[in-house]
Design a protein around this motif. Structure first.
Motif, mmCIF file in Angstrom:
data_model
loop_
_atom_site.group_PDB
_atom_site.id
_atom_site.type_symbol
_atom_site.label_atom_id
_atom_site.label_comp_id
_atom_site.label_asym_id
_atom_site.label_seq_id
_atom_site.Cartn_x
_atom_site.Cartn_y
_atom_site.Cartn_z
ATOM 1 N N VAL A 49 0.842 -1.187 0.000
ATOM 2 C CA VAL A 49 0.000 0.000 0.000
ATOM 3 C C VAL A 49 0.879 1.239 0.000
ATOM 4 N N GLU A 50 0.775 2.016 -1.085
ATOM 5 C CA GLU A 50 1.541 3.255 -1.198
ATOM 6 C C GLU A 50 0.754 4.426 -0.628
ATOM 7 N N SER A 51 1.498 5.419 -0.188
ATOM 8 C CA SER A 51 0.895 6.676 0.254
ATOM 9 C C SER A 51 1.917 7.788 0.090
ATOM 10 N N GLY A 52 1.446 9.033 0.193
ATOM 11 C CA GLY A 52 2.354 10.171 0.163
ATOM 12 C C GLY A 52 2.337 10.973 -1.120
ATOM 13 N N GLY A 53 1.610 10.500 -2.122
ATOM 14 C CA GLY A 53 1.516 11.258 -3.354
ATOM 15 C C GLY A 53 0.669 12.513 -3.176
#
Length: 127
Positions: free
Chosen positions: A5-9
């Motif tokens: 799970v990516e985040s921070g964009g």
């Protein structure tokens, strides 16, 4: 079940910074090399940066050298991509990916070699 799970964009002006995170669950994080790929509109997905599970082997594509820093914290099952001095051409969906490591310093550069993928996070750099 393995999940990335990516985040921070987000939206940032040229010259700004963002820090992407990729949290991994469902397997032993330390046995996998991690990488960040990106796909700009109308373009193919490309490898941006990668890091072996030991953090002893790191790769950056030429366009991001000196601006991006990849890292990982095996105790938190998390990989990071620190992006500084962002440019409009960095605009893309950024994906994290994991590949089973053949050794502590293994780092693959072939997209098809990666076993697991996140769903991506959008980075939009305005001029």
């Amino acid at each position: 079940q393995v999940r990335l799970v990516e985040s921070g964009g987000g939206l940032v002006q040229a010259g700004g910074s963002l820090r992407l995170s990729c949290v991994v669950s469902g397997y032993i994080f330390g046995n996998y090399a991690m990488a960040w790929f990106r796909q700009a509109p109308g373009a193919e997905r490309e490898l941006v940066s990668g890091i072996s599970w030991s953090s002893g082997n790191i790769y950056y594509q030429d366009a991001v050298k000196g601006r991006f820093t990849i890292s990982r914290d095996n105790t938190k099952n998390t990989a990071y991509l620190e992006m500084n001095n962002l440019r409009p051409e960095d605009t893309a969906v950024y994906f994290c990916a994991a590949e089973r490591a053949e050794g502590k310093d293994y780092l693959g550069r072939i997209e098809n070699g990666y076993d697991y993928w996140g769903s991506g996070t959008l980075v939009n750099v305005s001029s």
